[in-house]
Every structure is written in C-alpha cells, then in structure tokens.
Design an enzyme around this catalytic site. Sequence first.
Site, PDB file in Angstrom:
ATOM      1  N   TYR A 196      -0.824  -0.234  10.657  1.00  0.00           N
ATOM      2  CA  TYR A 196      -1.124  -0.766   9.317  1.00  0.00           C
ATOM      3  C   TYR A 196       0.018  -0.414   8.356  1.00  0.00           C
ATOM      4  CZ  TYR A 196      -3.466  -1.111   4.747  1.00  0.00           C
ATOM      5  OH  TYR A 196      -3.788  -1.417   3.439  1.00  0.00           O
TER       6      TYR A 196
ATOM      7  N   SER B 254       0.847  -1.200   0.000  1.00  0.00           N
ATOM      8  CA  SER B 254       0.000   0.000   0.000  1.00  0.00           C
ATOM      9  C   SER B 254       0.879   1.245   0.000  1.00  0.00           C
ATOM     10  CB  SER B 254      -0.867  -0.014   1.255  1.00  0.00           C
ATOM     11  OG  SER B 254      -1.498   1.230   1.446  1.00  0.00           O
TER      12      SER B 254
HETATM   13  N1  LIG Z   1      -8.946  -0.912   0.109  1.00  0.00           N
HETATM   14  C1  LIG Z   1      -7.940  -0.075  -0.096  1.00  0.00           C
HETATM   15  O1  LIG Z   1      -8.137   1.148  -0.241  1.00  0.00           O
HETATM   16  C2  LIG Z   1      -6.555  -0.595  -0.165  1.00  0.00           C
HETATM   17  C3  LIG Z   1      -5.521   0.266  -0.559  1.00  0.00           C
HETATM   18  C4  LIG Z   1      -4.205  -0.223  -0.627  1.00  0.00           C
HETATM   19  C5  LIG Z   1      -3.945  -1.554  -0.308  1.00  0.00           C
HETATM   20  N2  LIG Z   1      -4.968  -2.360   0.081  1.00  0.00           N
HETATM   21  C6  LIG Z   1      -4.646  -3.757   0.417  1.00  0.00           C
HETATM   22  O2  LIG Z   1      -5.306  -4.604  -0.524  1.00  0.00           O
HETATM   23  C7  LIG Z   1      -5.689  -5.822   0.116  1.00  0.00           C
HETATM   24  C8  LIG Z   1      -7.183  -6.067  -0.088  1.00  0.00           C
HETATM   25  O3  LIG Z   1      -7.911  -4.953   0.437  1.00  0.00           O
HETATM   26  P1  LIG Z   1      -9.517  -4.927   0.374  1.00  0.00           P
HETATM   27  O4  LIG Z   1      -9.950  -3.518   0.583  1.00  0.00           O
HETATM   28  O5  LIG Z   1     -10.009  -5.673  -0.797  1.00  0.00           O
HETATM   29  O6  LIG Z   1      -9.844  -5.741   1.728  1.00  0.00           O
HETATM   30  P2  LIG Z   1     -11.238  -6.364   2.194  1.00  0.00           P
HETATM   31  O7  LIG Z   1     -12.335  -6.023   1.235  1.00  0.00           O
HETATM   32  O8  LIG Z   1     -11.407  -5.997   3.637  1.00  0.00           O
HETATM   33  O9  LIG Z   1     -10.981  -7.939   2.059  1.00  0.00           O
HETATM   34  C9  LIG Z   1     -10.151  -8.615   2.954  1.00  0.00           C
HETATM   35  C10 LIG Z   1     -10.139 -10.085   2.557  1.00  0.00           C
HETATM   36  O10 LIG Z   1      -9.252 -10.780   3.446  1.00  0.00           O
HETATM   37  C11 LIG Z   1      -9.983 -11.821   4.105  1.00  0.00           C
HETATM   38  N3  LIG Z   1      -9.473 -11.946   5.460  1.00  0.00           N
HETATM   39  C12 LIG Z   1      -9.566 -11.040   6.466  1.00  0.00           C
HETATM   40  N4  LIG Z   1      -9.010 -11.532   7.583  1.00  0.00           N
HETATM   41  C13 LIG Z   1      -8.550 -12.782   7.278  1.00  0.00           C
HETATM   42  C14 LIG Z   1      -7.905 -13.799   8.003  1.00  0.00           C
HETATM   43  N5  LIG Z   1      -7.604 -13.651   9.315  1.00  0.00           N
HETATM   44  N6  LIG Z   1      -7.574 -14.949   7.382  1.00  0.00           N
HETATM   45  C15 LIG Z   1      -7.888 -15.130   6.073  1.00  0.00           C
HETATM   46  N7  LIG Z   1      -8.495 -14.199   5.315  1.00  0.00           N
HETATM   47  C16 LIG Z   1      -8.837 -13.044   5.923  1.00  0.00           C
HETATM   48  C17 LIG Z   1     -11.457 -11.371   4.066  1.00  0.00           C
HETATM   49  O11 LIG Z   1     -12.368 -12.445   4.145  1.00  0.00           O
HETATM   50  P3  LIG Z   1     -12.891 -12.998   5.586  1.00  0.00           P
HETATM   51  O12 LIG Z   1     -13.235 -11.801   6.403  1.00  0.00           O
HETATM   52  O13 LIG Z   1     -14.043 -13.873   5.238  1.00  0.00           O
HETATM   53  O14 LIG Z   1     -11.755 -13.773   6.139  1.00  0.00           O
HETATM   54  C18 LIG Z   1     -11.496 -10.755   2.667  1.00  0.00           C
HETATM   55  O15 LIG Z   1     -11.609 -11.784   1.701  1.00  0.00           O
HETATM   56  C19 LIG Z   1      -5.287  -5.687   1.583  1.00  0.00           C
HETATM   57  O16 LIG Z   1      -4.042  -6.301   1.801  1.00  0.00           O
HETATM   58  C20 LIG Z   1      -5.188  -4.186   1.778  1.00  0.00           C
HETATM   59  O17 LIG Z   1      -4.307  -3.853   2.827  1.00  0.00           O
HETATM   60  C21 LIG Z   1      -6.260  -1.924   0.141  1.00  0.00           C
END
Ligand SMILES: NC(=O)c1ccc[n+]([C@@H]2O[C@H](COP(=O)([O-])OP(=O)(O)OC[C@H]3O[C@@H](n4cnc5c(N)ncnc54)[C@H](OP(=O)(O)O)[C@@H]3O)[C@@H](O)[C@H]2O)c1
Length: 274
Positions: free
Chosen positions: A149, A136
């Site tokens: 984070y 990120s």
């Molecule tokens: N959203 C943003 O703006 C953004 C920006 C930069 C980088 N990122 C990075 O991109 C990635 C995806 O982000 P996102 O926004 O798509 O996240 P998200 O919608 O919150 O999805 C998180 C995913 O991880 C799974 N997860 C959470 N805790 C877990 C655990 N303990 N074990 C296994 N799986 C788990 C969740 O499913 P369950 O809850 O069912 O386990 C879900 O499938 C992350 O690494 C985030 O840091 C996001």
Amino acid sequence: MLLEGSHVLLTGATGTIGSALAAGFAALGARLTLVARGAGPLTDLAGELGATALPADLTRTDELADVVTRAEDGLGPVDVLVHNAGVEVLDELADADPAELAAAVALNLTAPLVLTRLVLPGMLARRRGHVVALSSLAGVASFPGLAAYGATKAGLTHAMAGLRLELRGTAVRTTTVEVGPVESPMMDRITEHPPTARAFARAHGLHLLRSLGPDEVAGAVVDAVARDRRHVRLPRRAAPLAAVAAAPRALVRTVLTGLPTATATRNATPARTR
Ligand SMILES: NC(=O)c1ccc[n+]([C@@H]2O[C@H](COP(=O)([O-])OP(=O)(O)OC[C@H]3O[C@@H](n4cnc5c(N)ncnc54)[C@H](OP(=O)(O)O)[C@@H]3O)[C@@H](O)[C@H]2O)c1
C-alpha cells in the site's frame, strides 16, 4: 480554481473521505460526476447531491477511457479530477495475495496515471484544470504490513511531483494530499493488524499522529483546490515529515533541472505541444 459550475470527476465517491469530498465540492456549487463500483450507494449519494453517478471498476484499465468519455458526455469537460479511490493491502509481503497486490497497484497507481493522461490534453487546450491525488503518510513513512500500500502511495506522490514539473508554465494545477490516519473502516482494519497497529501506536505515543475526521480532510482538500494549493499535509504535526521526505527530490530536481525562473516559466512549452 473557482469551483462554482466546475465539473469535478471524483473517484471513490461513496467511501469515508469520498462522500465528505463530494459534499464539500457540491456545497461550493461544483457539478459532480461520482465514480465507485457499487451502483446502489452511488445512485443514492448522487441523488442527495444532484450529482451524476458513474458506476465503474477502475482496476479495469482498458475501460478507463470509457469512464472519461461517459463523464464528459454527461457534464462536459472535466475541470477537476480527484483521484480518491484507493484500497489497502494489509499483509506482510510474504503472505499477500498476488491478485490483491495487482488490484491495489491498478486502483491506487495505474488508474490515477491513466485517468490523468486521458483528461490532461483537454485541460491544457482549455487552459483550465486541476488534478488532485489522495496519497498518504504511508507513502512517506514505511509501516510493517503496509509495504505494498505504501509503495502505491509513494508512487502516486512521486508521479504528482513529476507531473507538477511537466505542467510548469501551463494553467493546470495539482494538489497532492498526504494525510495520516482518518477515522474510517480502512483505519479500523489497519489497526486490527498487530504489527501495523504497534507502529501506529508508537507514532501516536510520540504525538506525531492524531486521528483525523473525514470532514476535516475533505474541507482542506476542497479549500486547496479553490486556492490552487499544491499540498495538503495533515495532521499539521506530521507535515514536516512529508516535507523532509520530499526535500531530497526537490534538491535533486534543482540540481538536474535548475531553479524555475520567471522567464523559464513564462516561456515553458505547454506539455500538449510536445
Ligand atoms: N482512511 C484513511 O485513514 C486514509 C488515510 C490516508 C489516505 N487515505 C486514502 O484516501 C482515499 C479514500 O480512503 P477511504 O478511507 O475513504 O476509503 P474507503 O472508505 O474504503 O472508500 C473507497 C472508495 O473507493 C471505491 N472503490 C474501491 N475499489 C474500487 C474500484 N476497483 N473501482 C472503483 N472504485 C473503487 C469504493 O466504492 P466501491 O467499493 O463501491 O467501489 C469507495 O467509494 C484512499 O485513496 C486512501 O488510500 C485514507
């Protein structure tokens, strides 16, 4: 890497970016093992994409070997490992819940390190593999409310840079993804925290950031794997910040280890024999 027929192990598959990644890899003919905790949404997504659902809690470090074994028992050796599961800790460090901090480190940093360790020997032996990490811009720039984070993401980026060095001269590739805000519930939560929201608003006001769509990010990641690209940095306007932040690391690496030469790369000992 040719994605058609490749086995992609994707964590966080049911999330905003994860489901777009799953669709993107599936569209290119990859065979997918999808990981998340919630079995219901995971089974539904796997059903839609003809993928395999593997419910697991990746904060349980002791169970990560079993995750890899189950994935490889199902669809064979992992060709592409995508570390996408991640969780934000949205609080000043003085107020954060210690258990939440530990879980974020376990999911965002320990799980990618351990899962990579588990699949790498096979990838090196087969001379085929690609490791992708969703880091990120919060690992590049510091934001109030995102100290923990950001630390996990900076650690992940740094680990990928070190891994790239270790893989010199081998056939295994890496892609580090450093993206800004993506339209998602995670981003909605982050912008509800006033100090973090103010810092993001300033970056938006200076036109350093813009909101990204999950399909845009997923498309760039899938394309980077298909073309063996080392970095995805989005939005493009913020990419120089990530490159500048990485520059001291590259400079110090050059001073300490020397410039890579064609001979050194050809003669490099593959990590698996060390
Ligand atoms: N959203 C943003 O703006 C953004 C920006 C930069 C980088 N990122 C990075 O991109 C990635 C995806 O982000 P996102 O926004 O798509 O996240 P998200 O919608 O919150 O999805 C998180 C995913 O991880 C799974 N997860 C959470 N805790 C877990 C655990 N303990 N074990 C296994 N799986 C788990 C969740 O499913 P369950 O809850 O069912 O386990 C879900 O499938 C992350 O690494 C985030 O840091 C996001």
